[in-house]
Scaffold this active site. Sequence first.
Site, PDB file in Angstrom:
ATOM      1  CB  CYS A   2     -16.468   2.953 -29.579  1.00  0.00           C
ATOM      2  SG  CYS A   2     -16.550   3.447 -31.257  1.00  0.00           S
ATOM      3  N   GLY A   6       3.603  -3.482  -3.947  1.00  0.00           N
ATOM      4  CA  GLY A   6       3.399  -3.737  -5.370  1.00  0.00           C
ATOM      5  C   GLY A   6       3.713  -2.483  -6.153  1.00  0.00           C
ATOM      6  CE1 TYR A  37      -2.331  -3.324  -8.574  1.00  0.00           C
ATOM      7  CE2 TYR A  37      -1.229  -1.336  -7.828  1.00  0.00           C
ATOM      8  CZ  TYR A  37      -1.649  -2.631  -7.601  1.00  0.00           C
ATOM      9  OH  TYR A  37      -1.361  -3.232  -6.391  1.00  0.00           O
ATOM     10  N   GLY A  49       0.768  -1.240   0.000  1.00  0.00           N
ATOM     11  CA  GLY A  49       0.000   0.000   0.000  1.00  0.00           C
ATOM     12  C   GLY A  49       0.796   1.285   0.000  1.00  0.00           C
ATOM     13  CD  GLU A  90       1.154  -9.676   0.736  1.00  0.00           C
ATOM     14  OE1 GLU A  90       1.169 -10.914   0.688  1.00  0.00           O
ATOM     15  OE2 GLU A  90       0.111  -9.000   0.716  1.00  0.00           O
TER      16      GLU A  90
HETATM   17  N1  LLP Z   1      -1.229  -7.177  -0.811  1.00  0.00           N
HETATM   18  C1  LLP Z   1      -2.559  -7.318  -0.983  1.00  0.00           C
HETATM   19  C2  LLP Z   1      -3.271  -8.372  -0.285  1.00  0.00           C
HETATM   20  C3  LLP Z   1      -3.245  -6.455  -1.845  1.00  0.00           C
HETATM   21  O1  LLP Z   1      -4.560  -6.591  -2.013  1.00  0.00           O
HETATM   22  C4  LLP Z   1      -2.532  -5.433  -2.545  1.00  0.00           C
HETATM   23  C5  LLP Z   1      -3.206  -4.536  -3.465  1.00  0.00           C
HETATM   24  C6  LLP Z   1      -1.144  -5.327  -2.320  1.00  0.00           C
HETATM   25  C7  LLP Z   1      -0.536  -6.217  -1.439  1.00  0.00           C
HETATM   26  C8  LLP Z   1      -0.278  -4.324  -3.014  1.00  0.00           C
HETATM   27  O2  LLP Z   1      -0.637  -3.009  -2.747  1.00  0.00           O
HETATM   28  P1  LLP Z   1       0.254  -1.809  -3.343  1.00  0.00           P
HETATM   29  O3  LLP Z   1       1.586  -1.852  -2.637  1.00  0.00           O
HETATM   30  O4  LLP Z   1       0.412  -2.052  -4.805  1.00  0.00           O
HETATM   31  O5  LLP Z   1      -0.535  -0.609  -3.045  1.00  0.00           O
HETATM   32  N2  LLP Z   1      -5.861  -1.318  -9.071  1.00  0.00           N
HETATM   33  C9  LLP Z   1      -5.631  -0.320  -8.046  1.00  0.00           C
HETATM   34  C10 LLP Z   1      -4.832  -0.860  -6.897  1.00  0.00           C
HETATM   35  C11 LLP Z   1      -5.472  -2.039  -6.226  1.00  0.00           C
HETATM   36  C12 LLP Z   1      -4.631  -2.632  -5.152  1.00  0.00           C
HETATM   37  C13 LLP Z   1      -5.244  -3.878  -4.642  1.00  0.00           C
HETATM   38  N3  LLP Z   1      -4.453  -4.591  -3.700  1.00  0.00           N
HETATM   39  C14 LLP Z   1      -4.959   0.884  -8.691  1.00  0.00           C
HETATM   40  O6  LLP Z   1      -4.744   0.866  -9.899  1.00  0.00           O
HETATM   41  O7  LLP Z   1      -4.673   1.870  -8.028  1.00  0.00           O
END
Ligand code: LLP
Length: 431
Positions: free
Chosen positions: A361, A292, A390, A248, A290
């Site tokens: 479209c 991402g 993403y 996050g 975690e």
């Molecule tokens: N771990 C779990 C269980 C998660 O659900 C997520 C993201 C992460 C780790 C990684 O979170 P990050 O470090 O990437 O914030 N599609 C959306 C983001 C959805 C994130 C969902 N879960 C966007 O484009 O902003």
Amino acid sequence: MHQDNISINNRGHLVFAGFDTVELAREYGTPLYVMDERMIRDTIAMYRVSMENYYQGRGLVCYASKAFSCKHIYRVCREEGIGADAVSMGELYTAMEAGFDPALICYHGNNKTPAELEYALDCGVGRIVADSFRELDLLEEIAARKGRKAGILLRLCPGIEAHTHDFIRTGGIDSKFGFAIELGIALEAVEHALSKPHLELRGVHAHIGSQIFQLEPFRREAEVLMGFLAEVRAKTGAVLSDLNLGGGFGIRYTQADDPVPYGQYMEAVTQTLKETCAGLDYPLPFVIMEPGRSIVGAAGITLYEIGNRREIPGVRTYLSVDGGMTDNIRYALYGAEYTFTVANRAGGDKTLTAAIAGRCCESGDLLAKEARVQQCGPGDILAVFSTGAYNYSMASNYNRVPRPPVVMLLDGTAHLAVRRESLADLVRNDL
Ligand code: LLP
């Protein structure tokens, strides 16, 4: 965009990771995802080292591969010595195809099918993150049938929900994810898991949100989850070792975004854990993080060719590009903001405010309503920053638009990680 790997050369072209982006667009075509593999590797190394420095390495960084999944990124994670989070059979399969160590994978999902659970067990996934009583029962049944023990974590709903600029301490119960701590359901789930002979309950997990810029929600999450583990010990005698705090951590999309240096999350969380564990007289847990978005987001840009420029006097200028919501749905879906520059006029002032329109479209197919860019028109190359997370992973074939390729830049060499989809690819499953 102020970032070490971004500059402008003497032709006035945008340079990314040492490469002239206009040349890249010419060579690989547009739309094009470009990623700085050195930056990705450095960020991963920073996370790994901060786990060592602040927590003596008693944990694992698992790249949340939903942010960007292809075989190459799992190879990068493997080489850089971290684990991965996978959330579908497809992500898991891709990781396995890349030779990833399944013991270092956390397998998530709020509704895993029996086939997925079986596949995860067959792969030898180290931690399956169970999200329902049904899943616990299914896992027990499958593991028993195979004469195996499944390593599991429980996904909890800790009552903390964080957004970019604030977080709610008692929110988050109304969620499709996790066993709620507050309602006593989480404790029931622990007891249920402990009663299953083929489940090895290793610990708990929560994920409190994405694109977060504060440390406090993560500290609070660590406290709440440790408090829960202490309650579990008191009620059941079990001392669970794993604490997976999810991801996050926010990145910069626009100048308004002010990300915390990522090492600070590790510092803050591990400090809280040390204090909380001392207070509870609980052994320090094995911590899983975690991230991402923060690993790949700022390491990616997208290049488009501008086609039509439409002036609607007194209303708006539209610049249409050769991609759009099919390669970046984040504006259409979340109103997400980005920073743009015209790659072949990067030295110029941004004197034009324009909507950036995709080619689908659909009038909602925009990348921005009011982007600031240099004066430009047909044939110019538009670059969008911070598209590494993403974007490719949420790309679609709407209107049967082929997905763009991903080119990786590493220390002066460029190589394709994903090739451009062809028209033949689009009909490959059609009968
Ligand atoms: N771990 C779990 C269980 C998660 O659900 C997520 C993201 C992460 C780790 C990684 O979170 P990050 O470090 O990437 O914030 N599609 C959306 C983001 C959805 C994130 C969902 N879960 C966007 O484009 O902003």
